[in-house]
Write a protein that holds these residues in place. Structure first.
Motif, PDB file in Angstrom:
ATOM      1  N   CYS A   1       0.833  -1.217   0.000  1.00  0.00           N
ATOM      2  CA  CYS A   1       0.000   0.000   0.000  1.00  0.00           C
ATOM      3  C   CYS A   1       0.860   1.256   0.000  1.00  0.00           C
ATOM      4  O   CYS A   1       0.574   2.212  -0.743  1.00  0.00           O
ATOM      5  CB  CYS A   1      -0.934   0.009   1.206  1.00  0.00           C
ATOM      6  SG  CYS A   1      -2.247  -1.218   1.114  1.00  0.00           S
ATOM      7  N   ILE A   2       1.899   1.280   0.803  1.00  0.00           N
ATOM      8  CA  ILE A   2       2.785   2.451   0.863  1.00  0.00           C
ATOM      9  C   ILE A   2       3.448   2.667  -0.487  1.00  0.00           C
ATOM     10  O   ILE A   2       3.479   3.795  -1.006  1.00  0.00           O
ATOM     11  CB  ILE A   2       3.844   2.275   1.975  1.00  0.00           C
ATOM     12  CG1 ILE A   2       3.189   2.314   3.348  1.00  0.00           C
ATOM     13  CG2 ILE A   2       4.942   3.321   1.865  1.00  0.00           C
ATOM     14  CD1 ILE A   2       2.564   3.628   3.716  1.00  0.00           C
ATOM     15  N   HIS A   3       3.989   1.593  -1.056  1.00  0.00           N
ATOM     16  CA  HIS A   3       4.672   1.733  -2.345  1.00  0.00           C
ATOM     17  C   HIS A   3       3.697   2.107  -3.467  1.00  0.00           C
ATOM     18  O   HIS A   3       4.064   2.813  -4.400  1.00  0.00           O
ATOM     19  CB  HIS A   3       5.430   0.449  -2.700  1.00  0.00           C
ATOM     20  CG  HIS A   3       6.635   0.212  -1.853  1.00  0.00           C
ATOM     21  ND1 HIS A   3       7.660   1.121  -1.747  1.00  0.00           N
ATOM     22  CD2 HIS A   3       6.970  -0.824  -1.054  1.00  0.00           C
ATOM     23  CE1 HIS A   3       8.583   0.663  -0.933  1.00  0.00           C
ATOM     24  NE2 HIS A   3       8.193  -0.524  -0.487  1.00  0.00           N
ATOM     25  N   THR A   4       2.446   1.651  -3.367  1.00  0.00           N
ATOM     26  CA  THR A   4       1.476   1.933  -4.420  1.00  0.00           C
ATOM     27  C   THR A   4       0.947   3.357  -4.345  1.00  0.00           C
ATOM     28  O   THR A   4       0.850   4.053  -5.361  1.00  0.00           O
ATOM     29  CB  THR A   4       0.291   0.945  -4.331  1.00  0.00           C
ATOM     30  OG1 THR A   4       0.800  -0.383  -4.423  1.00  0.00           O
ATOM     31  CG2 THR A   4      -0.711   1.190  -5.434  1.00  0.00           C
ATOM     32  N   PHE A   5       0.599   3.826  -3.152  1.00  0.00           N
ATOM     33  CA  PHE A   5      -0.067   5.122  -3.023  1.00  0.00           C
ATOM     34  C   PHE A   5       0.854   6.254  -2.590  1.00  0.00           C
ATOM     35  O   PHE A   5       0.770   7.357  -3.122  1.00  0.00           O
ATOM     36  CB  PHE A   5      -1.243   5.014  -2.035  1.00  0.00           C
ATOM     37  CG  PHE A   5      -2.277   4.020  -2.477  1.00  0.00           C
ATOM     38  CD1 PHE A   5      -3.060   4.265  -3.597  1.00  0.00           C
ATOM     39  CD2 PHE A   5      -2.476   2.839  -1.776  1.00  0.00           C
ATOM     40  CE1 PHE A   5      -4.016   3.352  -4.013  1.00  0.00           C
ATOM     41  CE2 PHE A   5      -3.434   1.927  -2.186  1.00  0.00           C
ATOM     42  CZ  PHE A   5      -4.203   2.176  -3.299  1.00  0.00           C
TER      43      PHE A   5
ATOM     44  N   PHE B   1       4.792  11.213  -2.991  1.00  0.00           N
ATOM     45  CA  PHE B   1       5.992  11.871  -2.477  1.00  0.00           C
ATOM     46  C   PHE B   1       7.000  12.163  -3.589  1.00  0.00           C
ATOM     47  O   PHE B   1       7.707  13.165  -3.549  1.00  0.00           O
ATOM     48  CB  PHE B   1       6.637  11.030  -1.370  1.00  0.00           C
ATOM     49  CG  PHE B   1       5.800  10.948  -0.124  1.00  0.00           C
ATOM     50  CD1 PHE B   1       5.091  12.036   0.335  1.00  0.00           C
ATOM     51  CD2 PHE B   1       5.717   9.763   0.588  1.00  0.00           C
ATOM     52  CE1 PHE B   1       4.325  11.961   1.484  1.00  0.00           C
ATOM     53  CE2 PHE B   1       4.954   9.681   1.735  1.00  0.00           C
ATOM     54  CZ  PHE B   1       4.250  10.777   2.186  1.00  0.00           C
ATOM     55  N   GLU B   2       7.044  11.302  -4.594  1.00  0.00           N
ATOM     56  CA  GLU B   2       7.931  11.552  -5.723  1.00  0.00           C
ATOM     57  C   GLU B   2       7.476  12.796  -6.494  1.00  0.00           C
ATOM     58  O   GLU B   2       8.295  13.632  -6.888  1.00  0.00           O
ATOM     59  CB  GLU B   2       7.950  10.326  -6.645  1.00  0.00           C
ATOM     60  CG  GLU B   2       8.997  10.406  -7.726  1.00  0.00           C
ATOM     61  CD  GLU B   2       9.072   9.126  -8.535  1.00  0.00           C
ATOM     62  OE1 GLU B   2       9.307   9.247  -9.759  1.00  0.00           O
ATOM     63  OE2 GLU B   2       8.892   8.038  -7.961  1.00  0.00           O
ATOM     64  N   ALA B   3       6.151  12.942  -6.689  1.00  0.00           N
ATOM     65  CA  ALA B   3       5.616  14.123  -7.387  1.00  0.00           C
ATOM     66  C   ALA B   3       5.886  15.385  -6.585  1.00  0.00           C
ATOM     67  O   ALA B   3       6.304  16.415  -7.143  1.00  0.00           O
ATOM     68  CB  ALA B   3       4.116  13.956  -7.630  1.00  0.00           C
ATOM     69  N   ILE B   4       5.662  15.336  -5.291  1.00  0.00           N
ATOM     70  CA  ILE B   4       5.930  16.510  -4.446  1.00  0.00           C
ATOM     71  C   ILE B   4       7.413  16.842  -4.471  1.00  0.00           C
ATOM     72  O   ILE B   4       7.807  18.017  -4.540  1.00  0.00           O
ATOM     73  CB  ILE B   4       5.428  16.257  -3.003  1.00  0.00           C
ATOM     74  CG1 ILE B   4       3.899  16.182  -2.986  1.00  0.00           C
ATOM     75  CG2 ILE B   4       5.915  17.337  -2.051  1.00  0.00           C
ATOM     76  CD1 ILE B   4       3.313  15.746  -1.661  1.00  0.00           C
TER      77      ILE B   4
END
Length: 178
Positions: free
Chosen positions: A151-155, A160-163
């Protein structure tokens, strides 16, 4: 084959049984089994105890090393008679020594019984309840942790990468104005 005698001539509990395949504790190793059968296995419950050094792990170094000078002290200018001081020292030391021996003679074995029962119960609970519960919990939580990780890796990772990419284009400069 048959097991060796349960009580060896040296007085130890038993020697290691030997089979055709080797020692039952080290299968398929006949030579080592023969060497082990020559050496006696010591029983930990009847081991020799040290009657001189009765605190080899220094459990009570900070507690019971109390001398007369640690309890009673006369400051300069306030001294009793020398005979009284010597008699007090002797009385304190002998009383502490013999009263400890008397208390340990009366209560030593019952307290050893109580503490033996307590630590047996503690060991039993630890071996048969605590460790299996912890192991079971770790097995159960491993499944949950995998789902959580997915779930963490999916959502969260894409968010966080976009931010991070959004804020990576911001440049800050510091100027000092006079």
């Amino acid at each position: 084959s048959r097991p060796r005698s349960l009580c060896s001539p040296q007085g130890f509990l038993y020697t290691a049984p030997v089979r055709e395949q080797g020692n039952i504790y080290k299968p398929n190793n006949k030579m080592m089994a023969d060497e082990l059968s020559e050496k006696a296995v010591h029983d930990v419950h009847t081991k020799e105890i040290d009657l001189v050094n009765r605190d080899p792990k220094h459990l009570n170094d900070d507690v019971v090393k109390i001398d007369f000078e640690d309890v009673i002290a006369e400051p300069e200018g306030t001294h009793s008679f020398d005979g009284i001081w010597k008699a007090s020292f002797t009385t304190f030391t002998v009383t502490k020594y013999w009263f400890y021996r008397l208390l340990s003679a009366i209560f030593g074995i019952p307290m050893a019984l109580i503490w033996g029962i307590y630590f047996a119960i503690l060991s039993f609970l630890h071996i048969w309840a605590v460790v299996p519960c912890i192991r079971s919990y770790l097995i159960e939580i491993q499944c949950i942790s995998r789902v959580y990780s997915i779930c963490i890796h999916t959502f969260c990772d894409p968010l966080f990468e976009a931010i991070g990419r959004m804020f990576s284009s911001i440049r800050a400069t510091v100027r000092k104005e006079i």
